[in-house]
Design a protein around this motif. Structure first.
Motif, PDB file in Angstrom:
ATOM      1  N   MET A 237       0.809  -1.209   0.000  1.00  0.00           N
ATOM      2  CA  MET A 237       0.000   0.000   0.000  1.00  0.00           C
ATOM      3  C   MET A 237       0.845   1.264   0.000  1.00  0.00           C
ATOM      4  N   LEU A 238       2.093   1.123   0.496  1.00  0.00           N
ATOM      5  CA  LEU A 238       2.879   2.338   0.724  1.00  0.00           C
ATOM      6  C   LEU A 238       3.637   2.789  -0.515  1.00  0.00           C
ATOM      7  N   GLY A 239       4.090   1.845  -1.277  1.00  0.00           N
ATOM      8  CA  GLY A 239       4.888   2.243  -2.426  1.00  0.00           C
ATOM      9  C   GLY A 239       4.426   1.502  -3.657  1.00  0.00           C
TER      10      GLY A 239
ATOM     11  N   LEU C  85       8.751   7.491  14.435  1.00  0.00           N
ATOM     12  CA  LEU C  85       9.000   8.445  13.361  1.00  0.00           C
ATOM     13  C   LEU C  85       9.342   7.712  12.057  1.00  0.00           C
ATOM     14  N   ASP C  86      10.216   6.679  12.177  1.00  0.00           N
ATOM     15  CA  ASP C  86      10.552   5.883  10.996  1.00  0.00           C
ATOM     16  C   ASP C  86       9.289   5.301  10.374  1.00  0.00           C
ATOM     17  N   MET C  87       8.410   4.789  11.240  1.00  0.00           N
ATOM     18  CA  MET C  87       7.182   4.169  10.738  1.00  0.00           C
ATOM     19  C   MET C  87       6.329   5.185   9.983  1.00  0.00           C
ATOM     20  N   VAL C  88       6.187   6.366  10.563  1.00  0.00           N
ATOM     21  CA  VAL C  88       5.343   7.379   9.923  1.00  0.00           C
ATOM     22  C   VAL C  88       5.971   7.819   8.604  1.00  0.00           C
ATOM     23  N   LEU C  89       7.305   7.951   8.616  1.00  0.00           N
ATOM     24  CA  LEU C  89       7.984   8.394   7.398  1.00  0.00           C
ATOM     25  C   LEU C  89       7.772   7.412   6.248  1.00  0.00           C
ATOM     26  N   MET C  90       7.614   6.123   6.598  1.00  0.00           N
ATOM     27  CA  MET C  90       7.389   5.145   5.534  1.00  0.00           C
ATOM     28  C   MET C  90       6.086   5.425   4.803  1.00  0.00           C
ATOM     29  N   GLY C  91       5.181   6.128   5.452  1.00  0.00           N
ATOM     30  CA  GLY C  91       3.949   6.524   4.791  1.00  0.00           C
ATOM     31  C   GLY C  91       4.196   7.490   3.635  1.00  0.00           C
ATOM     32  N   ARG C 107       9.938  15.049   7.047  1.00  0.00           N
ATOM     33  CA  ARG C 107      10.042  14.957   8.499  1.00  0.00           C
ATOM     34  C   ARG C 107       9.060  15.898   9.177  1.00  0.00           C
ATOM     35  N   ASP C 108       8.960  17.130   8.644  1.00  0.00           N
ATOM     36  CA  ASP C 108       8.019  18.091   9.218  1.00  0.00           C
ATOM     37  C   ASP C 108       6.597  17.553   9.133  1.00  0.00           C
ATOM     38  N   ALA C 109       6.263  16.984   7.977  1.00  0.00           N
ATOM     39  CA  ALA C 109       4.920  16.430   7.809  1.00  0.00           C
ATOM     40  C   ALA C 109       4.679  15.304   8.801  1.00  0.00           C
ATOM     41  N   ALA C 110       5.701  14.466   8.988  1.00  0.00           N
ATOM     42  CA  ALA C 110       5.554  13.343   9.911  1.00  0.00           C
ATOM     43  C   ALA C 110       5.345  13.846  11.343  1.00  0.00           C
ATOM     44  N   TYR C 111       6.163  14.831  11.730  1.00  0.00           N
ATOM     45  CA  TYR C 111       5.999  15.380  13.086  1.00  0.00           C
ATOM     46  C   TYR C 111       4.627  16.010  13.250  1.00  0.00           C
ATOM     47  N   ALA C 141      -1.369   8.226  11.851  1.00  0.00           N
ATOM     48  CA  ALA C 141      -0.508   9.326  11.423  1.00  0.00           C
ATOM     49  C   ALA C 141       0.169   8.977  10.115  1.00  0.00           C
ATOM     50  N   ARG C 142       0.579   7.690  10.011  1.00  0.00           N
ATOM     51  CA  ARG C 142       1.243   7.263   8.789  1.00  0.00           C
ATOM     52  C   ARG C 142       0.284   7.337   7.598  1.00  0.00           C
ATOM     53  N   ALA C 143      -0.970   6.905   7.826  1.00  0.00           N
ATOM     54  CA  ALA C 143      -1.953   6.939   6.750  1.00  0.00           C
ATOM     55  C   ALA C 143      -2.219   8.382   6.308  1.00  0.00           C
TER      56      ALA C 143
END
Lengths: 345, 372, 267
Positions: A237-239, C85-91, C107-111, C141-143
């Motif tokens: 879903m992500l990439g 943070l890593d998890m959210v960035l993967m979004g 990063r700003d978007a993730a935060y 947050a990731r979604a």
């Protein structure tokens, strides 16, 4: 988190590791059974590199530095970097921190190819080509088997890899059985235990080209590899195009492992423990992990090879050294990380 | 709380830099190896004969000392070469061999060590010489074994060593002696019909394991030459065999090879004919019932010196007891003629494992003083 | 209400040939709505969800779905100690080039997303050390950070306590109303569906399903058919308003429940 400080300064740490690797390469030039003075080494290097001067056999420091040590050090370093990169990538792609490059049948396939080439009496390039070809065949067979089982999960692939690997290992045993104990068996045994003693510039070119393509390719893809470590549906879903990317990444890994096996035989454990150590240093995020892991792998293998060629008056097979050091280290890591609760799907 | 955002600039730079650095490292390696330094041919002629500072890696030390007349002019040898070169009677003839310095594990050359030793003639297997050719090592003497034809292989080895030591006449002497021995044997065995050739199996016997040397082993053709039938002639593999398979082959004569060191399937020479007779499971073998299990006389791995004709003489008398009893004389004459060395009766007993073989049929014929 | 975000027709799937999990399902999910998928265990909710995601191919029928999807899986496990943070960035994967890494913007978007869900202080904590509710928020947050137009949630409330359930439902409503996201979620709790969903699909059996507005579809009769349990719809006063909710009648010892099952089976 105990190593939090280093996690935060992963970038700095990576650069330090690279600097250490370079320093160790230079230091290794001065290491060996034949004692050489630093000035002699410098004279030889400058002389050859700046004035493209050839040497004669009677200039012993020249032969030792330029013909024996330099290609070997280059080869060992690149192989160490490649193996550790391959290992870190595989652990990410297979979502299992306990796998190494030999789980998908690549190493065994490459070894079998190399041994067959020796049996056929082929020259070094033939050994490289056979090792690479059989490494790929090993991987493809593992893939086909996993598909035949009707599953595309990584677990199925790892299990097929183990099956194919054992199958190839049996043929490896058979090849040794057929070998002439006078002339071929010692060479095969020595090669299987792993050795960088036969380093040539030709082999350096092979490994460097493979590392340039696959190693740098993986480093460029460093962040993407994170996505493979997610649940398959989730990652999808992500990439976009993860499936195609997975093949590219695996092809890179095969290229790295096969090129190493073809020039120096079986060197185990590097691809397994180095990513672990690197993960303790810089954390699991692959854009930090891959560079750190690669440089750490170079440092580790170079140290082991320095020991192998200068510890005793006779060469110690490096595969034995990496195993003797690697297995206990891995046991400790395994014990420590198990208590931290890695989750496997 | 950890809400401070770490600066990602350094991180991103370091990551980008690291792929760049690895790329540079690879490119540097390619550049360095694209124009590899060339080894100019040395000013002096590569190999200087006769060799004064020779190093021998392959298991051919017996040939070297035999032709060279001893271990002088030898700087160092490999561990296996020394092991076999000082084994048996030759160790008595040339006692210096045992004290030679060792260079290298097995037969694999190690360039830095060899550079340190700096030989003027380096005997090395053709298949292992690549690494030395690459560094322009002078004085390489490449030994090529032709496993399928042991005799031809031995003759070319002698000539090779003869050239390196400049001992041509000595090599001629050896070749003539070898040919004469074989001619004589062929004359004695000429009248024997094929039906009277005993069926012979040569085995390595170790602790609870049997192995049969396959086609690569030189001894197979010797059995035929000595008037026997080699039951393992068609065996391609060098490997294990079990008792049931030996029973199926049903050999008239079972020969035990004392040289099990090179066989990965048997560990040491610790099985004598007496041991075989005492093994209850072996009692079904015809060779055991008829007491025709013999241990071969001492010989080196490749029989690179004068062992082969001596083994032939021994085998011929074992296979065909009707032949005259002359083995002890053959031994004495050979060592006298080739080495100028007077063997004692004890030396011969030890070389032919007289005591070990005594329980076997007809070995009394080799007792000292029993010659014809 | 505009064009549908998802439309499927004659949809069916079977793991064994002939043994249909469900068959001949047709429905539409419109932009901006909250859509609930209900069904008993093993009726194929997750299968249907995966088909809607495009992660699985249906055996029959067709699915039209052309918007970017964010997925929140039911059980979320990772093999490595990634930070939140890593998890959210993967979004942000779709926004980050093949060869690059997250930029300061990412990063700003993730935060910002973490902050919005009130979990910014967990940014540097390993994801697998978080509680179930915290993990769910990080994945939300990731979604959000992936800027998906459609969110698919697989039982987002199943492993949570009541407080966290309320919080997740609140977020579903907010994401739909404020962000204009389309949300599809599966649930075992019809009460949740009634509370937040605009439309609902009830998977009654292989070829039997009910699809309509949540108020109509979640009728007492339909729910009885779905779960074989009596569920009452009641209207209660809450904060000055009349709110409709569902009450499940658990009656242990009442033979009616098991008896009804027998009756159903004989139908």
């Amino acid at each position: 988190m105990r190593f939090h400080w280093t996690h935060k300064h992963a970038g700095l740490l990576t650069l330090i590791l690279f600097a250490l690797l370079l320093a160790e390469m230079v230091l290794s030039l001065g290491l060996g059974r034949f004692r050489l003075h630093t000035t002699e080494i410098l004279r030889v290097l400058l002389h050859t590199r700046l004035w493209h001067a050839g040497g004669t056999f009677y200039d012993v420091p020249w032969v030792v530095v330029e013909i024996i040590r330099l290609p070997r050090i280059l080869m060992v370093t690149l192989c160490g970097v490649g193996l550790a990169l391959a290992g870190a990538t595989m652990q990410g792609v297979f979502r299992n921190p306990l796998v190494g490059p030999d789980v998908v049948g690549v190493s065994q396939g490459a070894s079998l190819g190399g041994v067959l080439a020796i049996l056929l009496g082929w020259q070094p390039m033939g050994i490289v080509a056979m090792a690479f070809g059989f490494g790929l065949v090993g991987l493809l067979l593992a893939f086909v088997l996993a598909r035949l089982a009707g599953r595309t999960s990584t677990l199925a692939l790892v299990l097929s890899g183990i099956i194919i690997g054992s199958f190839f290992s049996s043929f490896l045993g058979l090849a040794q059985y057929y070998a002439d104990p006078q002339t071929q068996l010692p060479g095969i045994t020595y090669w299987l235990l792993g050795s960088f003693a036969s380093a040539t510039y030709q082999k350096v070119t092979i490994v460097a080209a493979a590392t340039l393509l696959a190693g740098c390719g993986l480093l460029l893809l460093r962040w993407r590899i994170n996505l493979f470590s997610l649940n398959e549906t989730d990652a999808a879903m992500l990439g976009t195009n993860l499936e195609r990317l997975r093949w590219i990444v695996i092809a890179f890994v095969v290229l790295l492992v096969a090129s190493q096996v073809s020039v120096s035989g079986g060197v185990g454990w590097v691809g397994l423990i180095i990513p672990h150590l690197a993960r303790m240093l810089v954390g699991p995020e692959h854009s930090k992990l891959l560079p750190a892991s690669g440089f750490l792998g170079g440092i580790y293998l170079l140290t082991m090879d320095d020991l192998a060629r200068s510890m005793a008056s006779q060469e110690i097979p490096i595969g034995l050294l990496t195993g003797i050091v690697g297995a206990p280290v891995f046991a400790i890591l395994f014990w420590k990380t198990q208590s931290k609760g890695w989750i496997h799907d | 709380m950890m809400s401070s955002k770490p600066n990602s600039f350094l991180q991103n730079t370091a990551e980008l830099l690291s792929s760049l650095l690895l790329g540079l490292l690879c490119v540097a390696a390619i550049v360095v190896s694209a124009a590899p330094p060339t080894v100019r041919p040395p000013a002096r002629e590569a190999a200087v004969f006769p060799a004064h500072r020779a190093v021998v890696l392959p298991v051919i030390l017996s040939a070297y000392t035999t032709i060279n007349g001893g271990s002088q002019n030898l700087l160092a040898v490999s561990n296996v070469a020394r092991e076999w070169g000082s084994y048996g009677l030759l160790g008595k003839v040339y006692p210096g061999t045992e004290r030679l310095p060792v260079v290298g594990r097995m037969i694999i050359p190690e360039p830095e060590q060899l550079l340190k030793v700096h030989p003027d003639a380096l005997f090395v297997h053709k298949q292992q010489a690549e690494v030395l050719r690459k560094i322009g090592m002078p004085g390489l003497v490449e030994v090529n074994f032709m496993p399928r034809d042991a005799r031809k292989s031995r003759q070319s080895l002698w000539q090779l060593v003869g050239r390196a030591t400049m001992q041509g006449p000595r090599v001629m002497q050896l070749l003539n002696w070898d040919a004469a021995q074989r001619r004589q044997l062929a004359g004695q065995l000429g009248g024997i019909p094929a039906a009277h050739r005993p069926r012979v199996l040569l085995v390595h016997a170790g602790r609870g394991m049997w192995s049969v040397p396959g086609g690569y082993y030189a001894m197979g053709s010797s059995i035929e030459e000595a008037g026997g039938t080699n039951l393992a002639a068609n065996f391609r593999l060098n490997g294990q065999i079990n008792l049931e398979q030996i029973i199926a082959l049903d050999p008239d004569i079972l020969l035990l090879d004392p040289n099990v060191m090179m066989s990965p399937y048997a560990s040491s020479h610790d099985v004598s004919p007496r041991d075989i007779y005492n093994m209850p499971e072996c009692s079904v073998l015809r060779a055991v019932k008829e007491r025709r299990v013999y241990e071969l006389p001492q010989h080196s791995y490749t029989n690179d010196a004068i062992e082969d004709p001596l083994l032939l003489a021994w085998m011929a008398e074992i296979f065909h007891p009707e032949l005259p009893r002359q083995l002890r004389g053959v031994y004495r004459a050979a060592y006298q003629q080739i080495y100028g060395f007077a063997l004692s009766e004890d030396d011969i007993d030890r070389a032919i494992f007289f005591n070990e073989n005594l329980p076997s049929a007809g070995y009394e014929r080799f007792r000292r003083g029993a010659e014809q | 209400m505009t064009d549908p975000v998802i439309a499927f027709k004659g949809l069916g799937h079977a793991y064994q040939p002939g043994d249909w999990v469900f068959r001949d399902y047709s429905a539409q999910v419109k932009r901006g709505e909250v859509f609930a998928l209900l069904g008993p265990n093993g009726c194929g909710k997750t299968t249907l969800l995966k088909i809607l995601l495009g992660a699985m191919k249906p055996l029959a029928g067709s699915v039209h779905q052309h918007v970017s999807v964010g997925f929140v899986p039911q059980i979320f496990q990772v093999s490595f100690d990634y930070t939140s943070l890593d998890m959210v960035l993967m979004g942000r994967a779709r926004k980050i080039g093949l060869f690059s890494t997250p930029t300061q913007t990412d990063r700003d978007a993730a935060y910002a997303a973490l902050e919005r869900f009130g979990v910014a202080d967990l940014a540097q904590r390993p994801f697998h050390e978080l509680s179930g509710g915290q993990r769910q928020l990080v994945i939300f947050a990731r979604a959000v950070v992936s800027e998906a137009e459609l969110l698919l949630l697989d039982e987002p409330t199943s492993a949570l306590d009541l407080r966290n359930q309320a919080m997740i439902l609140d977020w579903i409503t907010r994401l739909s109303r404020h962000d204009g996201l389309t949300v599809v979620f599966t649930t075992h709790n019809p009460q949740h569906a009634l509370a937040v969903a605009d439309n609902a699909l009830l998977m009654l059996g292989q070829e039997r399903y009910v699809c309509g507005t949540a108020r109509e579809a979640l009728s007492e009769d339909n729910l009885k058919a779905l779960y074989c349990v009596d569920i009452r719809r009641v209207s209660i006063g809450y904060m000055g308003k009349q709110v409709e909710t569902l009450v499940t009648v658990f009656a242990p010892g009442d033979d009616e429940i098991t008896g009804r099952e027998k009756k159903n089976a004989s139908e």
